[in-house]
Design an enzyme around this catalytic site. Structure first.
Site, PDB file in Angstrom:
ATOM      1  N   HIS A   1      16.444   8.009  16.865  1.00  0.00           N
ATOM      2  CA  HIS A   1      15.214   7.298  16.517  1.00  0.00           C
ATOM      3  C   HIS A   1      14.689   7.714  15.150  1.00  0.00           C
ATOM      4  O   HIS A   1      14.358   8.880  14.940  1.00  0.00           O
ATOM      5  CB  HIS A   1      14.102   7.455  17.560  1.00  0.00           C
ATOM      6  CG  HIS A   1      13.163   6.284  17.535  1.00  0.00           C
ATOM      7  ND1 HIS A   1      12.179   6.163  16.588  1.00  0.00           N
ATOM      8  CD2 HIS A   1      13.103   5.169  18.274  1.00  0.00           C
ATOM      9  CE1 HIS A   1      11.550   5.034  16.775  1.00  0.00           C
ATOM     10  NE2 HIS A   1      12.089   4.393  17.780  1.00  0.00           N
TER      11      HIS A   1
ATOM     12  N   ARG B   1      13.232  -9.393  23.099  1.00  0.00           N
ATOM     13  CA  ARG B   1      12.851  -9.562  21.695  1.00  0.00           C
ATOM     14  C   ARG B   1      14.068  -9.704  20.777  1.00  0.00           C
ATOM     15  O   ARG B   1      14.030 -10.399  19.789  1.00  0.00           O
ATOM     16  CB  ARG B   1      12.039  -8.329  21.289  1.00  0.00           C
ATOM     17  CG  ARG B   1      11.433  -8.397  19.936  1.00  0.00           C
ATOM     18  CD  ARG B   1      10.764  -7.093  19.613  1.00  0.00           C
ATOM     19  NE  ARG B   1       9.601  -6.813  20.452  1.00  0.00           N
ATOM     20  CZ  ARG B   1       8.937  -5.660  20.437  1.00  0.00           C
ATOM     21  NH1 ARG B   1       9.343  -4.686  19.632  1.00  0.00           N
ATOM     22  NH2 ARG B   1       7.896  -5.461  21.202  1.00  0.00           N
TER      23      ARG B   1
ATOM     24  N   GLU C   1      20.826   0.694  26.708  1.00  0.00           N
ATOM     25  CA  GLU C   1      19.451   1.226  26.739  1.00  0.00           C
ATOM     26  C   GLU C   1      18.562   0.251  27.479  1.00  0.00           C
ATOM     27  O   GLU C   1      18.624  -0.963  27.210  1.00  0.00           O
ATOM     28  CB  GLU C   1      18.914   1.278  25.312  1.00  0.00           C
ATOM     29  CG  GLU C   1      18.951   2.593  24.646  1.00  0.00           C
ATOM     30  CD  GLU C   1      18.249   2.488  23.298  1.00  0.00           C
ATOM     31  OE1 GLU C   1      17.194   1.842  23.204  1.00  0.00           O
ATOM     32  OE2 GLU C   1      18.785   3.037  22.354  1.00  0.00           O
TER      33      GLU C   1
ATOM     34  N   ASN D   1      23.428   1.356  16.915  1.00  0.00           N
ATOM     35  CA  ASN D   1      22.524   0.451  17.623  1.00  0.00           C
ATOM     36  C   ASN D   1      22.443  -0.870  16.839  1.00  0.00           C
ATOM     37  O   ASN D   1      22.005  -0.879  15.686  1.00  0.00           O
ATOM     38  CB  ASN D   1      21.141   1.109  17.732  1.00  0.00           C
ATOM     39  CG  ASN D   1      20.148   0.242  18.476  1.00  0.00           C
ATOM     40  OD1 ASN D   1      20.062  -0.959  18.225  1.00  0.00           O
ATOM     41  ND2 ASN D   1      19.389   0.828  19.373  1.00  0.00           N
TER      42      ASN D   1
ATOM     43  N   THR E   1      10.518   1.700  20.187  1.00  0.00           N
ATOM     44  CA  THR E   1      10.257   2.689  21.232  1.00  0.00           C
ATOM     45  C   THR E   1       9.430   3.823  20.629  1.00  0.00           C
ATOM     46  O   THR E   1       9.873   4.503  19.718  1.00  0.00           O
ATOM     47  CB  THR E   1      11.596   3.247  21.766  1.00  0.00           C
ATOM     48  OG1 THR E   1      12.503   2.160  21.914  1.00  0.00           O
ATOM     49  CG2 THR E   1      11.408   3.930  23.090  1.00  0.00           C
TER      50      THR E   1
ATOM     51  N   HIS F   1      19.898  -2.387  23.346  1.00  0.00           N
ATOM     52  CA  HIS F   1      18.701  -2.233  24.174  1.00  0.00           C
ATOM     53  C   HIS F   1      18.275  -3.625  24.630  1.00  0.00           C
ATOM     54  O   HIS F   1      17.830  -4.440  23.820  1.00  0.00           O
ATOM     55  CB  HIS F   1      17.605  -1.568  23.326  1.00  0.00           C
ATOM     56  CG  HIS F   1      16.311  -1.337  24.054  1.00  0.00           C
ATOM     57  ND1 HIS F   1      15.228  -0.735  23.463  1.00  0.00           N
ATOM     58  CD2 HIS F   1      15.917  -1.625  25.315  1.00  0.00           C
ATOM     59  CE1 HIS F   1      14.228  -0.656  24.328  1.00  0.00           C
ATOM     60  NE2 HIS F   1      14.619  -1.207  25.464  1.00  0.00           N
TER      61      HIS F   1
ATOM     62  N   HIS G   1      19.093  -4.848  15.861  1.00  0.00           N
ATOM     63  CA  HIS G   1      18.427  -5.583  14.782  1.00  0.00           C
ATOM     64  C   HIS G   1      19.293  -6.666  14.150  1.00  0.00           C
ATOM     65  O   HIS G   1      18.790  -7.483  13.386  1.00  0.00           O
ATOM     66  CB  HIS G   1      17.826  -4.611  13.771  1.00  0.00           C
ATOM     67  CG  HIS G   1      16.747  -3.783  14.407  1.00  0.00           C
ATOM     68  ND1 HIS G   1      15.709  -4.368  15.118  1.00  0.00           N
ATOM     69  CD2 HIS G   1      16.565  -2.457  14.511  1.00  0.00           C
ATOM     70  CE1 HIS G   1      14.929  -3.411  15.613  1.00  0.00           C
ATOM     71  NE2 HIS G   1      15.436  -2.251  15.263  1.00  0.00           N
TER      72      HIS G   1
ATOM     73  N   ARG H   1      15.621  -5.440  26.076  1.00  0.00           N
ATOM     74  CA  ARG H   1      14.202  -5.260  26.392  1.00  0.00           C
ATOM     75  C   ARG H   1      13.757  -6.288  27.430  1.00  0.00           C
ATOM     76  O   ARG H   1      14.300  -7.385  27.512  1.00  0.00           O
ATOM     77  CB  ARG H   1      13.356  -5.437  25.116  1.00  0.00           C
ATOM     78  CG  ARG H   1      13.504  -4.316  24.098  1.00  0.00           C
ATOM     79  CD  ARG H   1      12.576  -4.581  22.912  1.00  0.00           C
ATOM     80  NE  ARG H   1      11.210  -4.667  23.347  1.00  0.00           N
ATOM     81  CZ  ARG H   1      10.322  -3.663  23.289  1.00  0.00           C
ATOM     82  NH1 ARG H   1      10.680  -2.498  22.773  1.00  0.00           N
ATOM     83  NH2 ARG H   1       9.095  -3.819  23.709  1.00  0.00           N
TER      84      ARG H   1
ATOM     85  N   GLU I   1      18.615  12.350  25.385  1.00  0.00           N
ATOM     86  CA  GLU I   1      18.558  11.984  23.972  1.00  0.00           C
ATOM     87  C   GLU I   1      17.195  12.406  23.470  1.00  0.00           C
ATOM     88  O   GLU I   1      16.164  11.889  23.911  1.00  0.00           O
ATOM     89  CB  GLU I   1      18.759  10.473  23.796  1.00  0.00           C
ATOM     90  CG  GLU I   1      18.671  10.059  22.330  1.00  0.00           C
ATOM     91  CD  GLU I   1      19.083   8.609  22.070  1.00  0.00           C
ATOM     92  OE1 GLU I   1      19.941   8.078  22.806  1.00  0.00           O
ATOM     93  OE2 GLU I   1      18.532   8.020  21.126  1.00  0.00           O
TER      94      GLU I   1
HETATM   95  N1  PXP Z   1      17.704   5.791  20.469  1.00  0.00           N
HETATM   96  C1  PXP Z   1      16.801   5.154  21.242  1.00  0.00           C
HETATM   97  C2  PXP Z   1      16.628   5.613  22.636  1.00  0.00           C
HETATM   98  C3  PXP Z   1      16.062   4.049  20.755  1.00  0.00           C
HETATM   99  O1  PXP Z   1      15.161   3.431  21.543  1.00  0.00           O
HETATM  100  C4  PXP Z   1      16.291   3.623  19.435  1.00  0.00           C
HETATM  101  C5  PXP Z   1      15.532   2.454  18.896  1.00  0.00           C
HETATM  102  O2  PXP Z   1      15.862   1.303  19.585  1.00  0.00           O
HETATM  103  C6  PXP Z   1      17.253   4.300  18.678  1.00  0.00           C
HETATM  104  C7  PXP Z   1      17.929   5.399  19.209  1.00  0.00           C
HETATM  105  C8  PXP Z   1      17.587   3.890  17.280  1.00  0.00           C
HETATM  106  O3  PXP Z   1      16.494   4.067  16.456  1.00  0.00           O
HETATM  107  P1  PXP Z   1      16.533   3.573  14.966  1.00  0.00           P
HETATM  108  O4  PXP Z   1      16.679   2.078  15.002  1.00  0.00           O
HETATM  109  O5  PXP Z   1      15.234   4.020  14.404  1.00  0.00           O
HETATM  110  O6  PXP Z   1      17.731   4.212  14.315  1.00  0.00           O
END
Ligand code: PXP
Length: 238
Positions: free
Chosen positions: A191, A49, A70, A7, A101, A43, A10, A45, A151
């Protein structure tokens, strides 16, 4: 051994802190792929953001591995998914004030809306994963509505402080995983997973995909994204 969805939200968070052009999430895709990512997760949003619409278009054009899109279960995002044609959409809950999330999507409470979204995605050849808490009725309802995958939200496991609490959360995740597999759905999780807590989740039998972001992007500041992804990939290859 699960596949790794990286992901890269960030990377965009850092860019948006200055509303400038760097760091570029497109470059992050190339580095993550070089490090062994099996999938790129973004993702978009509703509050924009981090990831922006133009990132989605640019990444969809150049990504070589699978793209996991996402988003919230709202018309605007479903239409963007149809235009983007990712390999998979992962429906997540979204609250404007949240830092990230916070909980799973309530499939039972939103079954009509979610069922319509699943049908629409399937009509456009897009697989559907539902981000849910490891709760039996949410799993059963996801299956009833025809989701391809769920998930499981690993936040409670990740936040559990001591060994006993963590063992209990791992047991909850393992039981939920078994239920997902008994229904014949694909098993994903994510997550709050980090380099130090990921191994027991990766080792759950039948775990097919982990989506991990914050810890990889954090480590990339010190070792580079390609190396950070490579290290995570090695850890989950259990
Ligand atoms: N899976 C989902 C559905 C999420 O919303 C997120 C956070 O955006 C993640 C995985 C990844 O989470 P993390 O950044 O804490 O690894």
């Amino acid at each position: 051994m699960p596949t790794l969805g990286v992901n890269i939200d960030h990377v965009a968070t850092v860019r948006q802190a200055r509303r400038t052009f760097e760091p570029d999430p497109v470059q992050a895709v190339t580095a993550a792929e070089a490090g062994g990512a099996d999938q790129i997760t973004i993702h978009l949003r509703q509050d924009r953001r981090h990831i922006q619409d133009r990132d989605v278009h640019a990444i969809a054009e150049m990504v070589k591995v699978r793209l996991n899109f996402e988003c919230a279960c709202v018309d605007e995002m479903l239409q963007i998914a149809i235009a983007t044609k990712p390999h998979q959409i992962c429906l997540v809950p979204e609250k404007r004030e949240e830092v990230t999330t916070e909980g799973g999507l309530d499939i039972v409470g939103g079954r009509v809306r979610i069922s319509t979204a699943i049908e629409l995605m399937h009509a456009n050849d897009i697989n559907v994963s539902l981000f849910i808490d490891p709760v039996a009725e949410q799993i059963d309802c996801s299956n009833e509505l025809g989701a391809d995958a769920v998930e499981l939200h690993t936040g409670c496991y990740a936040n559990a402080s001591d060994g006993d609490a963590r063992d209990e959360q791992l047991r909850i995740l393992s039981d939920a995983s078994q239920r997902v597999l008994e229904h014949g759905m694909q098993l994903h999780a994510g997550h709050g997973l980090t380099y130090t807590n990921v191994i027991p989740v990766a080792a759950i039998p039948g775990m097919e995909e982990l989506n991990i972001g914050h810890t990889i992007v954090s480590r990339s500041i010190f070792v580079g994204l390609e190396q950070a992804v490579r290290e995570m990939k090695e850890l989950i290859s259990v």
